[in-house]
Enzyme design. Structure first.
Site, PDB file in Angstrom:
ATOM      1  N   CYS A 163      -6.487  -8.466   2.692  1.00 45.52           N
ATOM      2  CA  CYS A 163      -7.572  -7.682   3.285  1.00 45.52           C
ATOM      3  C   CYS A 163      -8.729  -8.434   3.395  1.00 45.52           C
ATOM      4  CB  CYS A 163      -7.878  -6.481   2.118  1.00 45.52           C
ATOM      5  SG  CYS A 163      -6.516  -5.125   2.431  1.00 45.52           S
TER       6      CYS A 163
ATOM      7  N   ALA B 297     -15.815  -6.246   3.139  1.00 39.75           N
ATOM      8  CA  ALA B 297     -16.883  -7.199   3.156  1.00 39.75           C
ATOM      9  C   ALA B 297     -17.782  -7.383   2.330  1.00 39.75           C
ATOM     10  CB  ALA B 297     -17.367  -6.695   4.822  1.00 39.75           C
TER      11      ALA B 297
ATOM     12  N   VAL C  26       0.878  -1.121  -0.126  1.00 40.84           N
ATOM     13  CA  VAL C  26       0.110   0.037   0.001  1.00 40.84           C
ATOM     14  C   VAL C  26       0.995   1.303  -0.162  1.00 40.84           C
ATOM     15  CG1 VAL C  26      -1.620   1.637   1.349  1.00 40.84           C
ATOM     16  CG2 VAL C  26      -1.938  -0.891   1.016  1.00 40.84           C
TER      17      VAL C  26
HETATM   18  C1  UDX Z   1      -9.367  -5.965  -2.336  1.00 39.05           C
HETATM   19  C2  UDX Z   1     -10.127  -4.722  -2.601  1.00 39.05           C
HETATM   20  O1  UDX Z   1     -10.576  -5.068  -3.877  1.00 39.05           O
HETATM   21  C3  UDX Z   1      -9.369  -3.493  -2.291  1.00 39.05           C
HETATM   22  O2  UDX Z   1     -10.529  -2.320  -2.684  1.00 39.05           O
HETATM   23  C4  UDX Z   1      -8.923  -3.233  -1.115  1.00 39.05           C
HETATM   24  O3  UDX Z   1      -8.294  -1.739  -0.997  1.00 39.05           O
HETATM   25  C5  UDX Z   1      -8.115  -4.389  -1.025  1.00 39.05           C
HETATM   26  O4  UDX Z   1      -8.618  -5.711  -0.934  1.00 39.05           O
HETATM   27  P1  UDX Z   1      -7.160  -7.116  -3.304  1.00 39.05           P
HETATM   28  O5  UDX Z   1      -7.199  -7.917  -2.304  1.00 39.05           O
HETATM   29  O6  UDX Z   1      -5.762  -6.297  -3.678  1.00 39.05           O
HETATM   30  O7  UDX Z   1      -8.184  -5.855  -3.088  1.00 39.05           O
HETATM   31  O8  UDX Z   1      -7.925  -7.828  -4.694  1.00 39.05           O
HETATM   32  P2  UDX Z   1      -9.220  -8.120  -5.229  1.00 39.05           P
HETATM   33  O9  UDX Z   1      -9.214  -7.848  -6.802  1.00 39.05           O
HETATM   34  O10 UDX Z   1     -10.323  -7.427  -4.494  1.00 39.05           O
HETATM   35  O11 UDX Z   1      -9.235  -9.687  -5.217  1.00 39.05           O
HETATM   36  C6  UDX Z   1      -9.295 -10.232  -3.912  1.00 39.05           C
HETATM   37  C7  UDX Z   1      -9.370 -11.866  -4.060  1.00 39.05           C
HETATM   38  O12 UDX Z   1     -10.835 -12.130  -4.411  1.00 39.05           O
HETATM   39  C8  UDX Z   1      -8.420 -12.546  -5.058  1.00 39.05           C
HETATM   40  O13 UDX Z   1      -8.117 -13.647  -4.484  1.00 39.05           O
HETATM   41  C9  UDX Z   1      -9.294 -12.729  -6.273  1.00 39.05           C
HETATM   42  O14 UDX Z   1      -8.623 -13.805  -6.806  1.00 39.05           O
HETATM   43  C10 UDX Z   1     -10.442 -13.049  -5.686  1.00 39.05           C
HETATM   44  N1  UDX Z   1     -11.722 -12.743  -6.642  1.00 39.05           N
HETATM   45  C11 UDX Z   1     -11.962 -11.337  -7.177  1.00 39.05           C
HETATM   46  C12 UDX Z   1     -12.627 -13.852  -7.070  1.00 39.05           C
HETATM   47  O15 UDX Z   1     -12.402 -14.918  -6.535  1.00 39.05           O
HETATM   48  N2  UDX Z   1     -13.745 -13.602  -7.818  1.00 39.05           N
HETATM   49  C13 UDX Z   1     -13.810 -12.228  -8.243  1.00 39.05           C
HETATM   50  O16 UDX Z   1     -15.025 -12.062  -9.029  1.00 39.05           O
HETATM   51  C14 UDX Z   1     -13.136 -11.182  -7.788  1.00 39.05           C
HETATM   52  P1  ADP Z   2       0.579  -3.458   3.437  1.00 40.79           P
HETATM   53  O1  ADP Z   2      -0.058  -4.463   2.529  1.00 40.79           O
HETATM   54  O2  ADP Z   2      -0.387  -2.914   4.417  1.00 40.79           O
HETATM   55  O3  ADP Z   2       1.192  -2.447   2.550  1.00 40.79           O
HETATM   56  P2  ADP Z   2       2.863  -4.735   4.259  1.00 40.79           P
HETATM   57  O4  ADP Z   2       3.152  -5.845   5.041  1.00 40.79           O
HETATM   58  O5  ADP Z   2       3.300  -5.077   2.802  1.00 40.79           O
HETATM   59  O6  ADP Z   2       1.421  -4.169   4.276  1.00 40.79           O
HETATM   60  O7  ADP Z   2       3.758  -3.579   4.579  1.00 40.79           O
HETATM   61  C1  ADP Z   2       3.977  -3.178   5.921  1.00 40.79           C
HETATM   62  C2  ADP Z   2       5.307  -2.373   6.013  1.00 40.79           C
HETATM   63  O8  ADP Z   2       5.538  -1.628   7.103  1.00 40.79           O
HETATM   64  C3  ADP Z   2       6.516  -3.525   6.100  1.00 40.79           C
HETATM   65  O9  ADP Z   2       7.493  -3.426   5.165  1.00 40.79           O
HETATM   66  C4  ADP Z   2       6.922  -3.082   7.562  1.00 40.79           C
HETATM   67  O10 ADP Z   2       8.542  -3.326   7.720  1.00 40.79           O
HETATM   68  C5  ADP Z   2       6.813  -1.856   7.777  1.00 40.79           C
HETATM   69  N1  ADP Z   2       6.602  -1.336   9.030  1.00 40.79           N
HETATM   70  C6  ADP Z   2       6.144  -1.895  10.116  1.00 40.79           C
HETATM   71  N2  ADP Z   2       6.407  -0.949  11.545  1.00 40.79           N
HETATM   72  C7  ADP Z   2       6.725   0.281  11.046  1.00 40.79           C
HETATM   73  C8  ADP Z   2       7.116   1.167  11.638  1.00 40.79           C
HETATM   74  N3  ADP Z   2       7.049   1.652  13.126  1.00 40.79           N
HETATM   75  N4  ADP Z   2       8.099   2.208  10.774  1.00 40.79           N
HETATM   76  C9  ADP Z   2       8.158   1.970   9.545  1.00 40.79           C
HETATM   77  N5  ADP Z   2       7.800   0.893   8.996  1.00 40.79           N
HETATM   78  C10 ADP Z   2       7.022   0.185   9.418  1.00 40.79           C
END
Ligand code: UDX
Ligand code: ADP
Length: 462
Positions: free
Chosen positions: A275, A224, A14
């Site tokens: 997520c 959700a 993110v």
């Molecule tokens: C999700 C939300 O879409 C996004 O808005 C939020 O910020 C983070 O969580 P993400 O998890 O990155 O995003 O991907 P997404 O495209 O939502 O897919 C999630 C899972 O659902 C994947 O495993 C995907 O393969 C599955 N999926 C998605 C299905 O099985 N069927 C579908 O029709 C859509």
């Molecule tokens: P997301 O998918 O939400 O971006 P990630 O697990 O990919 O989550 O990334 C979270 C990052 O935050 C990791 O790289 C971790 O090392 C970092 N992190 C955790 N605690 C701290 C902190 N106190 N300051 C800076 N970075 C941090």
């Protein structure tokens, strides 16, 4: 005051892409992404970024060194910033109270403590990580109680809605930006300062402002709802297999109703990703905490159905292969939780592979973007022993290697390259009968049978 300097704690899936987009769009704002993980920061500063996201290389390249910086010097980055995004991980708690449901907020808390310790003057703190409702209160309390230099803070919630694999498009052209803040003069000013950053490239009417709690809760609810649609269609996939209906046709027919809409109705072996499950469990925990067991139970079912879908797929494979996969080679196509990402968090493939390994299958796994090390680590974390990983898991460099000598092939991720496989070649490479289990319904179902395969397609049957 306009924002001149931004820092983001957490250089993950993110924080990295979001900050890269802000820097690319706002050349006059200095954006520093800080993380204690030296390898991650080094990778962001190299040509090989730590995450795979289509189009991200170009966005990073356009700003890095100019106004986009990646560093492990977290203190200096905080000290220099007017606005600090908190984008650290919030995994589901694996211990103690709320284990398996509540979010583990220790990274958020330690980030807040460090911000308090280092900051001077006025700063805006922005929750970017997905967090339980009312986390802003906790952050505010920690900041207020631990600021030796008398700094003042405004805490905002600005949940990220990007999906992996389409992060760049989602950041460039989001459906909406949500900013929650306190309804005070200072709170409104902070909301406006952040809104002005996004307004550089996003139309104002797509920037929504709400109170803090609505913003925090909206993120959980949006995820959700999306996950619920997938569980709904996956539940129907089982019925389609039993009745001879085709789930894709049902989804199309239903999705053309503009009240339902076509998206998130693709049947699969189950949703994964960092997520959906986490956020639903968070919602469930929240409902339980507020003594709303009926609401909690309603949402819990979305996760139960998802778990069942993964198990059901494995059972289908084992039953079809004459009730045993012991010693049989099974080619696995795809390990990421969805296409166009190297992320495997909560990937349904992990569960399917683990369960097949428990049945003593030999797996030949291929994924275009996930590293062999990640695959092995994920299986180990899912409880597969080191001996079994060493003896029964082979990581392949393409689909054809995975199919060679295999009793069965299973598609677990919907990578585009699997849609155009040379099916006659795959058939020749496999043992006969050649079984295919298409867990994503992406292969040409009619052609599979014509080429001689015994094919099972999710939501369509054998
Ligand atoms: C999700 C939300 O879409 C996004 O808005 C939020 O910020 C983070 O969580 P993400 O998890 O990155 O995003 O991907 P997404 O495209 O939502 O897919 C999630 C899972 O659902 C994947 O495993 C995907 O393969 C599955 N999926 C998605 C299905 O099985 N069927 C579908 O029709 C859509
Ligand atoms: P997301 O998918 O939400 O971006 P990630 O697990 O990919 O989550 O990334 C979270 C990052 O935050 C990791 O790289 C971790 O090392 C970092 N992190 C955790 N605690 C701290 C902190 N106190 N300051 C800076 N970075 C941090």
């Amino acid at each position: 005051m306009p924002i001149k300097s931004i820092c983001c704690l957490g250089a993950g899936y993110v924080g990295g892409p979001t900050m890269a987009m802000i820097a690319a769009k706002c050349a006059d704002i200095q954006v520093t992404v800080a993380d204690m993980n030296e390898h991650r920061i080094a990778a962001w500063n190299s040509a090989a970024l730590p995450i795979y996201e289509p189009g991200l290389d170009a966005v990073v390249a356009s700003a890095i060194g100019r106004n986009l910086h990646f560093t492990t010097d977290i203190r200096s980055a905080i000290a220099a910033a007017d606005l600090i995004f908190v984008s650290v991980g919030t995994p589901t708690k694996s211990y103690g109270i709320g284990a398996g449901r509540a979010a583990d907020l220790r990274y958020i808390e330690s980030a807040a403590r460090l911000i308090a310790e280092v900051s001077e003057g006025n700063k805006i703190i922005v929750e970017k990580s997905t967090i339980p409702v009312k986390t802003a209160t906790a952050i505010k309390a920690i900041l207020a109680a631990n600021s030796p230099h008398g700094a003042t803070f405004q805490v905002l919630s600005n949940p990220e809605f990007l999906a992996e694999g389409t992060a760049v498009e989602d950041l460039e052209c989001p459906d909406r930006i949500l900013i929650g803040g306190e309804t005070t003069a200072e709170g409104n000013a902070a909301v406006e300062a952040l809104a002005a950053v996004y307004a550089r490239w996003i139309p104002r009417e797509r920037i929504l402002t709400t109170n803090l709690w609505s913003s925090e809760l909206s993120k959980l609810v949006a995820n959700a709802f999306l996950a619920q649609r997938i569980s709904s269609i996956n539940s129907i996939s089982a019925l389609c297999e039993a009745t001879g209906a085709d789930v894709d046709e049902v989804a199309r027919a239903c999705g053309m109703d503009s009240r339902i809409g076509p998206k998130f109705l693709k049947a699969s072996i189950g949703f994964g990703g960092s997520c959906f499950q986490k956020d639903i469990l968070n919602l469930v925990y929240l409902c339980d905490s507020f003594n709303l067991p009926h609401v909690a139970e309603y949402w819990r079912q979305v996760v139960h159905l998802n778990d069942w879908q993964k198990t059901r797929f494995v059972e289908k494979i084992v039953r079809t292969l004459y009730n045993t996969v012991n010693g049989k080679r099974i080619g696995i196509l795809g390990f990421a939780f969805k296409k166009d990402t190297n992320d495997t968090r909560e990937s349904a493939a992990i569960h399917v592979c683990r369960d097949l390994l428990l049945e003593r299958a030999h797996l030949a796994i291929y994924d275009p973007r996930v590293s062999p090390q990640t695959i092995r680590e994920d299986l180990a974390a899912a409880g597969v022993s080191a001996e079994i990983i060493a003896s029964n898991v082979e990581i392949c460099t393409d689909s054809y290697a995975a199919a060679t000598g295999a009793h069965a092939l299973a598609t677990l991720t919907e990578w585009d390259e699997f849609r155009t496989l040379d099916l006659p070649r795959i058939y020749d490479l496999m043992l006969k009968p050649a079984f295919i289990f298409d867990g994503r319904a992406i292969l040409p179902a009619d052609e599979l049978t014509a080429h001689g395969f015994d094919a099972f397609v999710i939501g369509r049957g054998l």
